[in-house]
Design a protein around this motif. Structure first.
Motif, PDB file in Angstrom:
ATOM      1  N   VAL A  56       0.844  -1.194   0.000  1.00  0.00           N
ATOM      2  CA  VAL A  56       0.000   0.000   0.000  1.00  0.00           C
ATOM      3  C   VAL A  56       0.877   1.241   0.000  1.00  0.00           C
ATOM      4  CG1 VAL A  56      -1.900  -1.145   1.215  1.00  0.00           C
ATOM      5  CG2 VAL A  56      -0.186   0.109   2.521  1.00  0.00           C
ATOM      6  N   SER A 114       4.513   0.441   1.759  1.00  0.00           N
ATOM      7  CA  SER A 114       4.632  -0.384   2.956  1.00  0.00           C
ATOM      8  C   SER A 114       5.736  -1.423   2.816  1.00  0.00           C
ATOM      9  CB  SER A 114       3.297  -1.084   3.225  1.00  0.00           C
ATOM     10  OG  SER A 114       2.929  -1.853   2.096  1.00  0.00           O
ATOM     11  N   LYS A 115       6.329  -1.508   1.630  1.00  0.00           N
ATOM     12  CA  LYS A 115       7.423  -2.461   1.455  1.00  0.00           C
ATOM     13  C   LYS A 115       8.777  -1.770   1.487  1.00  0.00           C
ATOM     14  CE  LYS A 115       5.435  -6.487  -0.649  1.00  0.00           C
ATOM     15  NZ  LYS A 115       5.370  -7.436  -1.743  1.00  0.00           N
ATOM     16  N   GLU A 138       9.447  -7.155   7.024  1.00  0.00           N
ATOM     17  CA  GLU A 138       8.649  -6.325   6.138  1.00  0.00           C
ATOM     18  C   GLU A 138       7.946  -5.221   6.904  1.00  0.00           C
ATOM     19  OE1 GLU A 138       6.168  -8.207   3.196  1.00  0.00           O
ATOM     20  OE2 GLU A 138       4.756  -6.536   3.355  1.00  0.00           O
ATOM     21  N   ILE A 139       7.428  -5.574   8.072  1.00  0.00           N
ATOM     22  CA  ILE A 139       6.686  -4.568   8.829  1.00  0.00           C
ATOM     23  C   ILE A 139       7.586  -3.402   9.206  1.00  0.00           C
ATOM     24  CG2 ILE A 139       5.352  -4.118  10.918  1.00  0.00           C
ATOM     25  CD1 ILE A 139       4.441  -6.970  10.904  1.00  0.00           C
ATOM     26  N   SER A 167       8.365  -0.881   6.396  1.00  0.00           N
ATOM     27  CA  SER A 167       7.284  -0.027   5.903  1.00  0.00           C
ATOM     28  C   SER A 167       7.610   1.428   6.206  1.00  0.00           C
ATOM     29  CB  SER A 167       5.972  -0.436   6.587  1.00  0.00           C
ATOM     30  OG  SER A 167       4.955   0.486   6.284  1.00  0.00           O
ATOM     31  N   PHE A 212       3.392  -1.046  14.568  1.00  0.00           N
ATOM     32  CA  PHE A 212       2.662  -0.384  13.490  1.00  0.00           C
ATOM     33  C   PHE A 212       2.633   1.132  13.643  1.00  0.00           C
ATOM     34  CE2 PHE A 212       1.338  -4.171  11.488  1.00  0.00           C
ATOM     35  CZ  PHE A 212       1.048  -5.097  12.469  1.00  0.00           C
ATOM     36  N   LYS A 222       3.395   4.941  13.363  1.00  0.00           N
ATOM     37  CA  LYS A 222       3.939   5.676  12.221  1.00  0.00           C
ATOM     38  C   LYS A 222       4.582   6.962  12.704  1.00  0.00           C
ATOM     39  CE  LYS A 222       0.063   5.683   9.879  1.00  0.00           C
ATOM     40  NZ  LYS A 222      -0.824   5.952   8.727  1.00  0.00           N
ATOM     41  N   LEU A 260      -6.039  -0.529   6.218  1.00  0.00           N
ATOM     42  CA  LEU A 260      -5.662  -1.440   5.134  1.00  0.00           C
ATOM     43  C   LEU A 260      -4.180  -1.773   5.217  1.00  0.00           C
ATOM     44  CD1 LEU A 260      -6.686  -2.919   2.638  1.00  0.00           C
ATOM     45  CD2 LEU A 260      -6.011  -0.952   1.277  1.00  0.00           C
ATOM     46  N   ARG A 261      -3.386  -0.784   5.563  1.00  0.00           N
ATOM     47  CA  ARG A 261      -1.942  -0.995   5.661  1.00  0.00           C
ATOM     48  C   ARG A 261      -1.632  -2.083   6.684  1.00  0.00           C
ATOM     49  NH1 ARG A 261       1.036   1.450   9.817  1.00  0.00           N
ATOM     50  NH2 ARG A 261       3.278   1.110   9.606  1.00  0.00           N
ATOM     51  N   VAL A 304      -2.672  -5.496   5.385  1.00  0.00           N
ATOM     52  CA  VAL A 304      -1.738  -6.000   4.370  1.00  0.00           C
ATOM     53  C   VAL A 304      -0.454  -6.504   5.020  1.00  0.00           C
ATOM     54  CG1 VAL A 304      -0.260  -5.299   2.462  1.00  0.00           C
ATOM     55  CG2 VAL A 304      -2.647  -4.635   2.476  1.00  0.00           C
ATOM     56  N   LEU A 305       0.059  -5.743   5.960  1.00  0.00           N
ATOM     57  CA  LEU A 305       1.294  -6.167   6.630  1.00  0.00           C
ATOM     58  C   LEU A 305       1.080  -7.470   7.394  1.00  0.00           C
ATOM     59  CD1 LEU A 305       2.621  -2.721   7.934  1.00  0.00           C
ATOM     60  CD2 LEU A 305       3.551  -4.101   6.069  1.00  0.00           C
ATOM     61  N   THR A 341       2.878 -11.101   6.583  1.00  0.00           N
ATOM     62  CA  THR A 341       3.609 -11.848   7.613  1.00  0.00           C
ATOM     63  C   THR A 341       3.065 -13.265   7.708  1.00  0.00           C
ATOM     64  OG1 THR A 341       3.854  -9.783   8.845  1.00  0.00           O
ATOM     65  CG2 THR A 341       4.323 -11.817  10.030  1.00  0.00           C
TER      66      THR A 341
END
Lengths: 489, 236
Positions: free
Chosen positions: A270, A289-290, A325-326, A329, A385, A387, B74-75, B78-79, B83
Motif C-alpha cells: 500500500v 509499505s514495502k 517487512e513490517i 514499511s 505499526f 507511524k 488497510l496498511r 496488508v502487513l 507476515t
C-alpha cells in the motif's frame, strides 16, 4: 483573551471558551532554556522559579484533569514563514498558534507562540453503506503560502480535505438603520432619518471559515496531503490512490496513481505517504509499505503508474526476521528544502536518499536500534505499526524524528553527531539546559541512563515540525505540545 | 465526540517476553546483530519455532480483531497478511504441511467440532462468536462459530478461503461482491492456513479445518440481511 476557570485556563477567543492543553517552552541542548507558562499576566522571566504570586497553576499542566482522548494531537505544522503553528487533534479540532512580535524591552522573550485561532475542522461522520464511522481525527495539516492578509490551510481526516481561511477582523460596522446595536430589529415606523453605517474598531477577532470541501474521492484512508509549488493544485493520498486536485475545484479530482489490483487478493503493498517536489511542480514521490519510494513525473502520462525513479535498498539477508517487512514499511517521506534529497522514516531508521542514486540511501541513521531485539513484543502490543514522522531543518543540515518514552532524536548530517532529548514537564525547568538522554542496552546502567525495559511505549512522539528558518521546533507528546527554541547569545 | 483509539495492552509486553525469552536472551548478548534468534542453529531452531508459533497466533488474532463501527487500517491488514504468508511459506518448506489432515476429510468427520481444531491462542479463548444458521447445503449440520469478526468489518479487510472453497464453487456469490470489496482469495493460496475477514454483506459458511502442527482458523460470518439488501439496492 484569557481567564481562569477554576484550575483551567480558558481562551475567550471562541464560543464556548476553549480549553488549551499545556504549552511549554524549553530550549535545546546547549542553549538557554526559556520557560514560560501560558499566563494571563505575563510574568517576569528573570525569575528562577515559579512563585506563588504568579498566577501559574501547575495543575494546568497536568494532562489528566481535563484531557481526553480527543485532545491527543495528531499533527503539527509550521506555516511557510514560521509565524503560525497549527495543530490538529483526534477530536477534529485545529488550534493555530501565532508568534508574537518581538519586543525590544524584553529581548529574552523572543517571539513566543500564543493561541491565535481554534476551530472545529472535521466532525465525526457515519458511512451508512458500510456501517462504519469516519473518524474526525485530523491526519494532516498543510499551509498554503501567504498571498494576502488571510491565512489558508488544508486539513484532512480519513476521507475529506478542507480548505480553511483564517482571517482577522478588527472593525465592525455600526449605525445600522434597520436594527439597533443589540441586533434587535427596529420598528420601521420609528425611523425618521437615514444614516450611513460607519466602521468602528473592535477587539480583534480571528475567524476561521471553510472555503472548500474536497470530498468523495477516497475509498480508503487519506494518509497525506501535499500542496504543489504551483500553488494551484494539491494531492491527497490514501492507501491505494493518489488524487490531484485544483484548489478552486471541489467536484472533480484526477487520479494520478492507482495501485489497486484488479483482484484484491493480490494486494501486497500500500501507499503510505506522498509529497510534491518543493520546486518541480510536475514531480512527486510516494512511499510504500514495502520500503520503497517511487518518484513520478506527471508530464509523462495522465496516470503515473510508471515511475521515473524507484528507490529501494536491498534487504540484508542476515537480519531477516518475521518482522522484516513490517519494520521496512515507510511511515513518512519528506523532500529536503533544496529538493535534492528525500528522507524516509521506517520503524527503526531514518534514511536520506540522493535523488540521483536509487539503489541505496545516502545516509542511514539508527533511531532506536535497541528495539530490534524487542520486535516480537512490539508486534504483540501493536507498537510496531506506529507511524513516526520525520522532518528537516531549514538548511537541510539536521533531521529530527520521534521515538518512545517521549524521546525525540536529532541527527546532524554534517558532524554526524546525534542527540536524544525528552519532551517532559519534569525535566523542563526555567533556565535549565535540556539534558541529552541515553538508553542503555544491557550491561551496567549508568546513572541518568534509562534501560530499554523501562521505556514507556505509550508515550510516543509521532509528530514533530521544524520552523522553516530558525531553530524552533514543535513536538507533540500525546496531548501536550512542546515548543523548543534555541538561545540567542 | 471522542475519537476511538486502539487500546494497547501494555501487560502483554511482559507475557510475550516470557515466551520469546529464549530468542531474546540471545539478543541481549549480541546487540549489534539485530536478529530475532537466528544465530545459533541448534538452540535457536526451537526458539524460532516457538516464536513462529507465537507470531502466527498473534497474526490471526489481530486479523480477527476489529472495532465495532470503525474501519480497519488497510496498511495494517496488508502487513499482517504478508507476515502470515511468510510464516506459512516457511511452515510449508519445513514440511509441516504434510502433517495436516486434508481439509476435505474434515468435513466428513462426524465429531468435527471447534475444540478439536484450534491451537491458535486467541481463538481458543473463544471470543463469543456469533451464532450462524446453516445457510448452505453442504451436508454438515455443525455450527462453526469462531468468527470474531462481525459484519461490521470494513470492506477493506482481507478475505481468505480454504481449499474447501471448491466445494462451494457451484454457489453463485457474484451478487454479494462489489468492485470495492475484496473478493475471496483464490482457494489454496493460503493452504493450510486460512483467514476470512468478510465485508459486511458477504457471508459463507465455512466448516473448520485444522492442523496438527500449525494453527488453522477459518472465520465465519453472519449474513446481515438488511445490509445485504441495501447493497443490492444500491448496486441496482
Amino acid at each position: 483573551r484569557w481567564h481562569w476557570e477554576g484550575e483551567n485556563l480558558a481562551c475567550l477567543n471562541s464560543n464556548p471558551p476553549e480549553q488549551i492543553y499545556g504549552v511549554r517552552y524549553c530550549s535545546m541542548t546547549g542553549w538557554e532554556q526559556v520557560c514560560r507558562f501560558l499566563d494571563p499576566e505575563p510574568a517576569d522571566l528573570s525569575m528562577e522559579e515559579e512563585s506563588d504570586t504568579r498566577k501559574i497553576n501547575n495543575s494546568f499542566l497536568r494532562d489528566h484533569n481535563y484531557a481526553t482522548e480527543a485532545d491527543i494531537i495528531s499533527t503539527v505544522e509550521f506555516n511557510s514563514s514560521g509565524e503560525l503553528l497549527a495543530t490538529g487533534d483526534k477530536g477534529g479540532r485545529v488550534v493555530v498558534f501565532q508568534r508574537e512580535q518581538e519586543s525590544k524591552s524584553q529581548p529574552q522573550r523572543r517571539g513566543e507562540y500564543n493561541v491565535y485561532s481554534t476551530f472545529q475542522s472535521h466532525e465525526p461522520e457515519f458511512d451508512y453503506l458500510k456501517s462504519l464511522e469516519i473518524e474526525e481525527k485530523i491526519n494532516k495539516i498543510k499551509w498554503l503560502p501567504q498571498q494576502n492578509a488571510a491565512y489558508f490551510l488544508l486539513s484532512t481526516n480519513d476521507k475529506t480535505v478542507k480548505l480553511w481561511k483564517i482571517s482577522e477582523r478588527d472593525k465592525r460596522p455600526e449605525g445600522y438603520n434597520l436594527k439597533d446595536e443589540d441586533g434587535r430589529i427596529r420598528d420601521p415606523s420609528t425611523i425618521t432619518s437615514l444614516r450611513v453605517p460607519v466602521l468602528q474598531p473592535m477587539d480583534l477577532m480571528v475567524e476561521a471559515t471553510a472555503r472548500r470541501v474536497f470530498s468523495n474521492a477516497h475509498t480508503y484512508h487519506i494518509n497525506s496531503i501535499s500542496v504543489n509549488s504551483d500553488l494551484q493544485t494539491f494531492i491527497s493520498t490514501d492507501d491505494l490512490r493518489v488524487n490531484l486536485w485544483n484548489l478552486e475545484i471541489t467536484d472533480r479530482s484526477f487520479n494520478i496513481v492507482d495501485i489497486k489490483p484488479a483482484n484484491m487478493e493480490e494486494l501486497t503493498e500500500v501507499i503510505t505517504s506522498a509529497e510534491f517536489h518543493p520546486q518541480q511542480c510536475h514531480t512527486f514521490a510516494y512511499s510504500s509499505s514495502k520500503g520503497s519510494i517511487r518518484l513520478c513525473d506527471m508530464r509523462q502520462a495522465a496516470l503515473c503508474d510508471k515511475h521515473c525513479k524507484y528507490f529501494e535498498e536491498p534487504e540484508d539477508p542476515s537480519t531477516r526476521s518475521f518482522f522484516s517487512e513490517i519494520i521496512s514499511s515507510i511511515s513518512d517521506v519528506k523532500f529536503s528544502h533544496n529538493g535534492r534529497y528525500l528522507m524516509t522514516r521506517d520503524y527503526l531508521t531514518v534514511k536520506v536518499w540522493d535523488l540521483q542514486m536509487e539503489n541505496k540511501p545516502l545516509e542511514t541513521y539508527q533511531v532506536h536500534d535497541y528495539l530490534r531485539g524487542k520486535l516480537c513484543s512490539l508486534y504483540e502490543n501493536d507498537c510496531i505499526f506506529d507511524k513516526f514522522e520525520c522532518v528537516w531543518n531549514g538548511s537541510d543540515s539536521v533531521i529530527m524524528t520521534g521515538s518512545y518514552n517521549n524521546f525525540f532524536r536529532m541527527f546532524d548530517r554534517n558532524t554526524k553527531r546525534d542527540v536524544t532529548l525528552e519532551a517532559s514537564r519534569e525535566n523542563s525547568k526555567p533556565r535549565a539546559i535540556l539534558k541529552p538522554r541515553k538508553v542503555c542496552v544491557g550491561g551496567k546502567r549508568r546513572k541518568d541512563e534509562i534501560s530499554v525495559d523501562s521505556l514507556d511505549f505509550s508515550k510516543k512522539i509521532l509528530h514533530t515540525t521544524w520552523h522553516p528558518h530558525e531553530n524552533i521546533i514543535a513536538v507533540a507528546a500525546t496531548n501536550n505540545l512542546y515548543i523548543f527554541q534555541d538561545k540567542v547569545n | 465526540m471522542l475519537g476511538r483509539g486502539v487500546k494497547r495492552k501494555w501487560s502483554c509486553l511482559e507475557e510475550a517476553e516470557v515466551v520469546s525469552e529464549a530468542a531474546e536472551d540471545k539478543q541481549q548478548h549480541e546487540d549489534e546483530d539485530g536478529q530475532d534468534g537466528l544465530l545459533d542453529p541448534s538452540r535457536s531452531d526451537m526458539s524460532r519455532l516457538q516464536q513462529r508459533q507465537l507470531v502466527l497466533g498473534l497474526c490471526l488474532e489481530k486479523l480477527q480483531r476489529y472495532q465495532a463501527g470503525v474501519e480497519l487500517s488497510l496498511r495494517r491488514s496488508v502487513l499482517l497478511i504478508n507476515t502470515l504468508r511468510q510464516i506459512q511459506e516457511e511452515m510449508r518448506s519445513d514440511g509441516v504441511g504434510s502433517c495436516d489432515v486434508h481439509p476435505d476429510s474434515c468435513l466428513l468427520r462426524d465429531d468435527f467440532r471447534e475444540d478439536v481444531t484450534v491451537t491458535c491462542p486467541g481463538c481458543s479463548e473463544g471470543e463469543s462468536p456469533p451464532e450462524l444458521p446453516s445457510q448452505e447445503a453442504n451436508g454438515s449440520d455443525q455450527q462453526k462459530p469462531p468468527a470474531a469478526v462481525s459484519d461490521a468489518v470494513n470492506a477493506m479487510g482481507y478475505l481468505g478461503d480454504l481449499a474447501l472453497d471448491d466445494i462451494f464453487e457451484d454457489i453463485d456469490t457474484s451478487m454479494y461482491e462489489t468492485s470495492d470489496l475484496p473478493s475471496a482469495w483464490a482457494s489454496g493460496s493460503l493452504w493450510p492456513l486460512s483467514v476470512s475477514l468478510w465485508p459486511d454483506e458477504d457471508v459463507k459458511l465455512r466448516p473448520q479445518s485444522h492442523s496438527t502442527a500449525g494453527s488453522l482458523q477459518s472465520c465465519l460470518m453472519d449474513l446481515n440481511e438488511l445490509d445485504h439488501i441495501m447493497e443490492i439496492l444500491v448496486k441496482s
